[in-house]
Write a protein that holds these residues in place. Sequence first.
Motif, mmCIF file in Angstrom:
data_model
loop_
_atom_site.group_PDB
_atom_site.id
_atom_site.type_symbol
_atom_site.label_atom_id
_atom_site.label_comp_id
_atom_site.label_asym_id
_atom_site.label_seq_id
_atom_site.Cartn_x
_atom_site.Cartn_y
_atom_site.Cartn_z
ATOM 1 N N SER A 223 -3.385 0.158 -11.330
ATOM 2 C CA SER A 223 -2.520 -0.133 -10.471
ATOM 3 C C SER A 223 -1.439 -1.156 -11.038
ATOM 4 O O SER A 223 -1.244 -2.448 -10.869
ATOM 5 C CB SER A 223 -3.196 -1.322 -9.412
ATOM 6 O OG SER A 223 -2.496 -1.382 -8.248
ATOM 7 N N VAL B 29 2.139 1.398 -3.072
ATOM 8 C CA VAL B 29 0.374 0.864 -3.357
ATOM 9 C C VAL B 29 -0.258 2.456 -3.037
ATOM 10 O O VAL B 29 -0.068 3.171 -2.343
ATOM 11 C CB VAL B 29 -0.323 0.019 -2.239
ATOM 12 C CG1 VAL B 29 -1.589 -0.087 -2.340
ATOM 13 C CG2 VAL B 29 0.689 -1.213 -2.222
ATOM 14 N N LYS C 115 -8.894 1.358 1.785
ATOM 15 C CA LYS C 115 -9.831 0.323 1.838
ATOM 16 C C LYS C 115 -9.435 -1.038 2.874
ATOM 17 O O LYS C 115 -10.406 -1.331 3.515
ATOM 18 C CB LYS C 115 -9.811 -0.526 0.415
ATOM 19 C CG LYS C 115 -10.510 -1.735 0.347
ATOM 20 C CD LYS C 115 -11.330 -1.832 -1.016
ATOM 21 C CE LYS C 115 -12.248 -2.935 -1.001
ATOM 22 N NZ LYS C 115 -13.315 -3.057 -0.170
ATOM 23 N N LYS D 131 -5.927 5.012 -2.215
ATOM 24 C CA LYS D 131 -7.235 4.196 -2.116
ATOM 25 C C LYS D 131 -7.136 2.723 -1.582
ATOM 26 O O LYS D 131 -8.342 2.323 -0.719
ATOM 27 C CB LYS D 131 -8.004 4.067 -3.429
ATOM 28 C CG LYS D 131 -7.344 3.543 -4.444
ATOM 29 C CD LYS D 131 -8.108 3.726 -5.697
ATOM 30 C CE LYS D 131 -7.445 2.902 -6.889
ATOM 31 N NZ LYS D 131 -8.457 3.169 -8.202
ATOM 32 N N TYR D 132 -6.021 2.101 -1.949
ATOM 33 C CA TYR D 132 -6.200 0.632 -1.471
ATOM 34 C C TYR D 132 -5.673 0.376 0.127
ATOM 35 O O TYR D 132 -6.280 -0.388 0.901
ATOM 36 C CB TYR D 132 -4.903 -0.104 -2.215
ATOM 37 C CG TYR D 132 -5.398 -0.204 -3.715
ATOM 38 C CD1 TYR D 132 -6.614 -0.665 -4.151
ATOM 39 C CD2 TYR D 132 -4.677 0.436 -4.574
ATOM 40 C CE1 TYR D 132 -6.855 -0.558 -5.356
ATOM 41 C CE2 TYR D 132 -4.967 0.588 -5.941
ATOM 42 C CZ TYR D 132 -6.368 -0.083 -6.369
ATOM 43 O OH TYR D 132 -6.505 -0.164 -7.642
ATOM 44 N N TRP D 133 -4.968 1.580 0.618
ATOM 45 C CA TRP D 133 -4.614 1.487 2.031
ATOM 46 C C TRP D 133 -5.820 1.774 3.041
ATOM 47 O O TRP D 133 -6.119 1.226 3.715
ATOM 48 C CB TRP D 133 -3.580 2.673 2.502
ATOM 49 C CG TRP D 133 -2.189 2.316 1.710
ATOM 50 C CD1 TRP D 133 -1.391 2.617 0.824
ATOM 51 C CD2 TRP D 133 -1.229 1.438 2.547
ATOM 52 N NE1 TRP D 133 -0.251 2.174 0.885
ATOM 53 C CE2 TRP D 133 0.147 1.600 1.928
ATOM 54 C CE3 TRP D 133 -1.306 0.734 3.938
ATOM 55 C CZ2 TRP D 133 0.957 0.899 2.460
ATOM 56 C CZ3 TRP D 133 -0.153 0.143 4.374
ATOM 57 C CH2 TRP D 133 1.000 0.276 3.667
ATOM 58 N N ALA E 106 -2.915 -4.340 1.363
ATOM 59 C CA ALA E 106 -3.056 -3.170 0.499
ATOM 60 C C ALA E 106 -2.482 -3.716 -0.953
ATOM 61 O O ALA E 106 -3.285 -3.391 -1.822
ATOM 62 C CB ALA E 106 -2.508 -2.055 1.172
ATOM 63 N N TRP F 134 -4.859 -6.209 -2.579
ATOM 64 C CA TRP F 134 -6.047 -5.651 -2.946
ATOM 65 C C TRP F 134 -5.704 -4.909 -4.560
ATOM 66 O O TRP F 134 -6.514 -5.056 -5.361
ATOM 67 C CB TRP F 134 -6.727 -4.687 -1.966
ATOM 68 C CG TRP F 134 -7.876 -4.202 -2.631
ATOM 69 C CD1 TRP F 134 -8.118 -2.894 -3.143
ATOM 70 C CD2 TRP F 134 -9.106 -4.944 -2.709
ATOM 71 N NE1 TRP F 134 -9.738 -2.918 -3.527
ATOM 72 C CE2 TRP F 134 -9.992 -4.075 -3.129
ATOM 73 C CE3 TRP F 134 -9.593 -6.140 -2.065
ATOM 74 C CZ2 TRP F 134 -11.399 -4.570 -3.273
ATOM 75 C CZ3 TRP F 134 -10.851 -6.807 -2.016
ATOM 76 C CH2 TRP F 134 -11.634 -5.725 -2.696
ATOM 77 N N ALA F 135 -4.653 -4.025 -4.485
ATOM 78 C CA ALA F 135 -4.166 -3.532 -5.657
ATOM 79 C C ALA F 135 -3.903 -4.473 -6.674
ATOM 80 O O ALA F 135 -4.484 -4.169 -8.185
ATOM 81 C CB ALA F 135 -2.929 -2.448 -5.458
ATOM 82 N N MET G 226 -7.268 -5.614 -8.262
ATOM 83 C CA MET G 226 -7.863 -4.846 -8.971
ATOM 84 C C MET G 226 -7.098 -4.517 -10.518
ATOM 85 O O MET G 226 -7.744 -4.532 -11.447
ATOM 86 C CB MET G 226 -7.839 -3.535 -8.503
ATOM 87 C CG MET G 226 -8.849 -3.358 -7.126
ATOM 88 S SD MET G 226 -10.520 -3.588 -7.624
ATOM 89 C CE MET G 226 -10.522 -5.315 -7.095
#
Length: 160
Positions: free
Chosen positions: A135, A141, A148, A144-146, A116, A119-120, A123
Amino acid sequence: MSLLFYILLAFAVFFIMEGITWLTHKYVMHGFLWYLHEDHHQPRGHFFEKNDAFFLIFAIPSWLCIMLGLMNGVYWVVSIGAGIAMYGLAYFIVHDIIIHQRFKIFSRWNSTYVRAIRWAHKMHHKHMDKQDGESFGMLFVAKKYWEKVRKEKQLNPHIK
Protein backbone atom coordinates in the motif's frame (compact mmCIF):
# COMPACT_ATOMS: atom_id res chain seq x y z
CA MET A 1 -4.79 27.77 -25.44
CA SER A 2 -7.95 28.02 -23.43
CA LEU A 3 -8.34 28.28 -19.68
CA LEU A 4 -10.21 24.96 -19.73
CA PHE A 5 -7.14 23.23 -21.18
CA TYR A 6 -4.91 24.56 -18.38
CA ILE A 7 -7.41 23.52 -15.71
CA LEU A 8 -7.76 20.02 -17.19
CA LEU A 9 -3.98 19.69 -17.45
CA ALA A 10 -3.59 20.64 -13.77
CA PHE A 11 -6.14 17.99 -12.76
CA ALA A 12 -4.51 15.39 -15.04
CA VAL A 13 -1.16 16.07 -13.35
CA PHE A 14 -2.88 15.79 -9.96
CA PHE A 15 -4.06 12.26 -10.81
CA ILE A 16 -0.74 11.28 -12.42
CA MET A 17 1.00 12.33 -9.20
CA GLU A 18 -0.60 9.39 -7.38
CA GLY A 19 1.33 7.03 -9.66
CA ILE A 20 4.52 9.06 -9.33
CA THR A 21 4.09 9.10 -5.55
CA TRP A 22 3.52 5.33 -5.49
CA LEU A 23 6.68 4.72 -7.53
CA THR A 24 8.71 7.20 -5.48
CA HIS A 25 7.47 5.72 -2.21
CA LYS A 26 8.19 2.12 -3.19
CA TYR A 27 11.49 2.51 -5.05
CA VAL A 28 13.06 5.68 -3.63
CA MET A 29 11.73 6.11 -0.09
CA HIS A 30 11.87 2.35 0.55
CA GLY A 31 15.04 2.16 -1.55
CA PHE A 32 18.15 4.30 -1.67
CA LEU A 33 16.61 7.15 0.40
CA TRP A 34 15.39 4.88 3.20
CA TYR A 35 17.72 6.88 5.47
CA LEU A 36 15.28 9.83 5.17
CA HIS A 37 12.10 7.73 5.35
CA GLU A 38 13.08 5.31 8.13
CA ASP A 39 12.06 7.59 11.00
CA HIS A 40 8.54 7.71 9.58
CA HIS A 41 8.22 3.93 10.10
CA GLN A 42 10.19 3.93 13.33
CA PRO A 43 9.13 7.17 15.06
CA ARG A 44 11.57 8.79 17.46
CA GLY A 45 8.94 10.92 19.21
CA HIS A 46 9.86 14.17 17.48
CA PHE A 47 7.36 16.44 15.71
CA PHE A 48 9.64 16.81 12.68
CA GLU A 49 11.07 13.79 10.89
CA LYS A 50 13.85 13.41 8.34
CA ASN A 51 11.02 12.11 6.18
CA ASP A 52 9.67 15.67 5.99
CA ALA A 53 12.50 16.40 3.52
CA PHE A 54 10.38 14.70 0.87
CA PHE A 55 8.10 17.72 1.04
CA LEU A 56 10.91 19.71 -0.59
CA ILE A 57 11.63 17.00 -3.14
CA PHE A 58 8.08 17.46 -4.48
CA ALA A 59 7.61 21.16 -3.69
CA ILE A 60 10.68 22.44 -5.52
CA PRO A 61 9.67 21.17 -8.99
CA SER A 62 6.15 22.54 -8.41
CA TRP A 63 7.48 25.94 -7.40
CA LEU A 64 9.92 26.04 -10.33
CA CYS A 65 7.19 25.11 -12.84
CA ILE A 66 4.87 27.80 -11.51
CA MET A 67 7.54 30.50 -11.21
CA LEU A 68 9.38 29.87 -14.47
CA GLY A 69 6.15 29.24 -16.37
CA LEU A 70 4.72 32.57 -15.21
CA MET A 71 7.98 34.42 -15.87
CA ASN A 72 8.14 33.11 -19.43
CA GLY A 73 4.42 33.05 -20.25
CA VAL A 74 4.41 29.25 -20.67
CA TYR A 75 1.12 28.54 -18.95
CA TRP A 76 0.97 24.82 -19.57
CA VAL A 77 4.09 24.56 -17.38
CA VAL A 78 2.26 26.61 -14.73
CA SER A 79 -0.56 24.06 -14.92
CA ILE A 80 1.88 21.21 -14.32
CA GLY A 81 3.26 23.02 -11.27
CA ALA A 82 -0.27 23.72 -10.04
CA GLY A 83 -1.22 20.04 -10.40
CA ILE A 84 1.83 18.99 -8.38
CA ALA A 85 0.99 21.62 -5.73
CA MET A 86 -2.66 20.50 -5.53
CA TYR A 87 -1.53 16.91 -5.01
CA GLY A 88 0.96 18.05 -2.36
CA LEU A 89 -1.81 19.84 -0.49
CA ALA A 90 -4.10 16.80 -0.72
CA TYR A 91 -1.27 14.54 0.42
CA PHE A 92 -0.54 16.81 3.38
CA ILE A 93 -4.21 16.89 4.42
CA VAL A 94 -4.73 13.14 4.04
CA HIS A 95 -1.37 11.87 5.31
CA ASP A 96 -0.25 14.36 7.93
CA ILE A 97 -3.59 15.64 9.22
CA ILE A 98 -6.16 12.86 8.75
CA ILE A 99 -3.99 9.74 9.07
CA HIS A 100 -1.12 10.69 11.38
CA GLN A 101 -2.96 13.59 13.03
CA ARG A 102 0.14 15.74 13.34
CA PHE A 103 -2.33 18.60 13.62
CA LYS A 104 -5.48 17.94 15.62
CA ILE A 105 -8.08 18.90 13.03
CA PHE A 106 -10.40 16.53 11.18
CA SER A 107 -9.69 14.05 14.00
CA ARG A 108 -13.29 12.85 14.11
CA TRP A 109 -13.68 12.49 10.36
CA ASN A 110 -14.64 8.85 9.94
CA SER A 111 -16.19 8.33 6.51
CA THR A 112 -15.83 5.04 4.66
CA TYR A 113 -13.13 6.59 2.45
CA VAL A 114 -11.14 7.89 5.43
CA ARG A 115 -11.44 4.55 7.22
CA ALA A 116 -10.21 2.72 4.09
CA ILE A 117 -7.25 5.10 3.74
CA ARG A 118 -6.39 4.72 7.41
CA TRP A 119 -6.57 0.93 7.15
CA ALA A 120 -4.34 0.85 4.05
CA HIS A 121 -1.83 3.13 5.72
CA LYS A 122 -1.87 1.03 8.87
CA MET A 123 -1.04 -2.01 6.75
CA HIS A 124 1.80 -0.05 5.17
CA HIS A 125 3.21 0.89 8.57
CA LYS A 126 3.05 -2.62 9.98
CA HIS A 127 6.35 -3.13 8.14
CA MET A 128 9.07 -1.49 10.22
CA ASP A 129 11.83 -1.84 7.66
CA LYS A 130 12.14 -1.05 3.97
CA GLN A 131 11.37 -4.57 2.70
CA ASP A 132 8.04 -6.34 2.26
CA GLY A 133 5.91 -3.20 2.17
CA GLU A 134 2.41 -2.80 0.81
CA SER A 135 0.00 0.00 0.00
CA PHE A 136 2.44 2.66 -1.23
CA GLY A 137 -0.16 5.04 -2.66
CA MET A 138 -2.05 7.69 -0.77
CA LEU A 139 -5.31 8.88 -2.28
CA PHE A 140 -6.45 5.77 -4.16
CA VAL A 141 -7.12 2.79 -1.93
CA ALA A 142 -7.01 -0.85 -3.00
CA LYS A 143 -10.31 -2.69 -3.20
CA LYS A 144 -9.44 -5.03 -0.30
CA TYR A 145 -9.39 -2.10 2.16
CA TRP A 146 -12.77 -0.81 0.97
CA GLU A 147 -14.18 -4.32 1.42
CA LYS A 148 -12.69 -4.58 4.92
CA VAL A 149 -14.33 -1.32 5.97
CA ARG A 150 -17.69 -2.38 4.47
CA LYS A 151 -17.47 -5.69 6.34
CA GLU A 152 -16.72 -3.84 9.59
CA LYS A 153 -19.80 -1.66 9.01
CA GLN A 154 -21.97 -4.74 8.45
CA LEU A 155 -20.73 -6.36 11.64
CA ASN A 156 -21.06 -3.17 13.68
CA PRO A 157 -24.07 -1.09 12.61
CA HIS A 158 -22.99 1.76 14.93
CA ILE A 159 -20.13 2.61 12.55
CA LYS A 160 -21.16 5.36 10.17
